[in-house]
Scaffold this active site. Structure first.
Site, PDB file in Angstrom:
ATOM      1  N   LYS A 205       0.860  -1.185   0.000  1.00 58.87           N
ATOM      2  CA  LYS A 205       0.000   0.000   0.000  1.00 58.87           C
ATOM      3  C   LYS A 205       0.890   1.226   0.000  1.00 58.87           C
ATOM      4  CE  LYS A 205      -3.549   2.390   2.634  1.00 58.87           C
ATOM      5  NZ  LYS A 205      -4.521   2.290   3.731  1.00 58.87           N
ATOM      6  N   LYS A 259      -2.181  -1.537  -3.756  1.00 54.96           N
ATOM      7  CA  LYS A 259      -3.048  -0.360  -3.706  1.00 54.96           C
ATOM      8  C   LYS A 259      -2.221   0.902  -3.839  1.00 54.96           C
ATOM      9  CE  LYS A 259      -5.948   2.046  -0.470  1.00 54.96           C
ATOM     10  NZ  LYS A 259      -6.278   2.225   0.902  1.00 54.96           N
TER      11      LYS A 259
HETATM   12  C1  PBG Z   1      -7.041   3.242   5.669  1.00 55.03           C
HETATM   13  C2  PBG Z   1      -7.510   3.175   4.264  1.00 55.03           C
HETATM   14  C3  PBG Z   1      -7.420   4.186   3.297  1.00 55.03           C
HETATM   15  C4  PBG Z   1      -8.010   3.682   2.131  1.00 55.03           C
HETATM   16  C5  PBG Z   1      -8.427   2.394   2.413  1.00 55.03           C
HETATM   17  N1  PBG Z   1      -8.101   2.084   3.732  1.00 55.03           N
HETATM   18  C6  PBG Z   1      -6.949   5.578   3.408  1.00 55.03           C
HETATM   19  C7  PBG Z   1      -5.566   5.904   3.698  1.00 55.03           C
HETATM   20  O1  PBG Z   1      -4.675   5.050   3.729  1.00 55.03           O
HETATM   21  O2  PBG Z   1      -5.341   7.084   3.903  1.00 55.03           O
HETATM   22  C8  PBG Z   1      -8.130   4.427   0.841  1.00 55.03           C
HETATM   23  C9  PBG Z   1      -9.086   3.870  -0.149  1.00 55.03           C
HETATM   24  C10 PBG Z   1      -9.439   4.779  -1.276  1.00 55.03           C
HETATM   25  O3  PBG Z   1      -8.830   5.838  -1.508  1.00 55.03           O
HETATM   26  O4  PBG Z   1     -10.397   4.431  -1.968  1.00 55.03           O
HETATM   27  N2  PBG Z   1      -7.992   2.740   6.565  1.00 55.03           N
END
Ligand code: PBG
Length: 334
Positions: A205, A259
């Site tokens: 991520k 991601k």
């Molecule tokens: C954190 C989380 C995020 C997203 C999914 N889980 C936000 C972040 O890391 O700031 C982002 C998903 C998206 O942008 O669609 N709980």
């Protein structure tokens, strides 16, 4: 040199266009097919509201009430969507994000509702993180020096995962990018009689600028204009993703995730080649909103671009795609 590497001129009878001549022919030879089975719908549920709330930066997506969430999930199940992933928006936030593991926290009550409605017909996933629940918006416990405390945080993730599993989640999905989070969650689940609950690890991520609309959806603003670069991956790094994936698999992850998706197709392909568990990719909020915004200006055909991008994610190697287009696509396909 194999026959396939030879210059086209040495194969005067090769005519790839023959296989593009009709729609039926193209369907016949298509290498990649995206279906409702491949998509997971991310859904937001907010505590203490009586009407679903639109999210301006995510057109077509809402913060659900408990009731509207139930209707949405029944609808998705009827369209053949196999899975949803829940994100909670609590009425009140605190320093440590205690709503994440409160048995009466919004995601836990929503999971119980959904398990009652759809049982095992659909795979219920819960995002396992603290940022939606903390007043400062970080994904973990913030120390006095401003850093996120890794080891204190993973203990809280473990509590949240157990609460989600007890409430009916089939899969918990840790998204905080803390080291050791999968091991901490796995051992807590096993110690709590939840050994059947699977873990989908957000393994690779990235600290992306594409999460903005999501943060609107969950009312998160990181305190002091901060960012997540201390825990999420640097987007200049691809090999590092394989280190993260290997660590998560060693700790017991059942599935791994990359991601965002479209900007990281190389990473998806590399992760696919490096492991044999299901690989998920998250087509994130910014990716969705860019398509919606350009389409609403009449600059692109949004439906066509969505299908092209999501198919590319599958072509790159993802088995499962988390996408805000899940419902749109499933309706188109049904
Ligand atoms: C954190 C989380 C995020 C997203 C999914 N889980 C936000 C972040 O890391 O700031 C982002 C998903 C998206 O942008 O669609 N709980």
């Amino acid at each position: 040199m194999t026959a396939h590497d030879a210059p086209l001129s040495s194969f005067p009878n090769s005519r790839p266009r023959r296989l593009r001549s009709t729609a039926a022919m193209r369907e016949l030879v298509a290498e990649t097919r995206l279906t409702a089975n491949d998509v997971i719908a991310p859904l937001f549920v907010r505590e203490g509201i009586s009407e679903p709330q639109p999210i301006p930066s995510l057109p077509g997506v809402v913060q659900h009430t408990r009731q509207s969430l139930r209707a949405e999930v029944r609808h998705l199940a009827s369209l053949g969507v196999r899975s949803v992933i829940l994100f909670g928006v609590p009425a009140a936030k605190d320093d440590i994000g205690s709503g994440a593991w409160d048995p009466d926290g919004i995601v836990q009550v929503a999971l119980r509702d959904l398990r009652e409605d759809v049982g095992d017909d659909i795979v219920l996933m819960a995002d396992c993180c603290l940022d939606e629940y903390t007043s400062h918006g970080h994904c973990g416990v913030v120390r006095s020096d401003g850093h996120v405390d890794n080891d204190a945080t993973i203990e809280l993730y473990a509590r949240a995962a157990v609460a989600q599993a007890n409430a009916g989640a089939h899969v918990v999905a840790p998204s905080g990018m803390m080291d050791g989070q999968v091991a901490a969650i796995r051992s807590a689940l096993d110690a709590s009689g939840c050994s059947e609950t699977a873990i989908l690890a957000y393994s690779a991520k990235y600290a992306s600028a594409l999460y903005g609309p999501f943060r609107d959806a969950v009312d998160v603003r990181i305190a002091g204009g901060g960012d997540r670069k201390g825990y999420q991956q640097d987007w200049r790094n691809a090999r590092e993703a394989l280190v993260e994936v290997a660590a998560d698999l060693a700790q017991g992850a059942d599935m791994v995730m990359v991601k965002p998706a479209v900007t990281y197709l190389d990473v998806i392909a590399a992760v696919r080649a490096a492991c044999n568990v299901p690989v998920a990719a998250y087509h994130v909020s910014g990716e969705y909103s860019m398509i919606k915004a350009a389409a609403s200006n009449g600059w692109i055909d949004g439906d066509a671009v969505a299908l092209e991008q999501l198919t590319a994610i599958k072509r790159a190697g993802a088995d499962l795609i988390l996408t805000y287009f899940a419902r749109d696509l499933a309706e188109r396909w049904s």
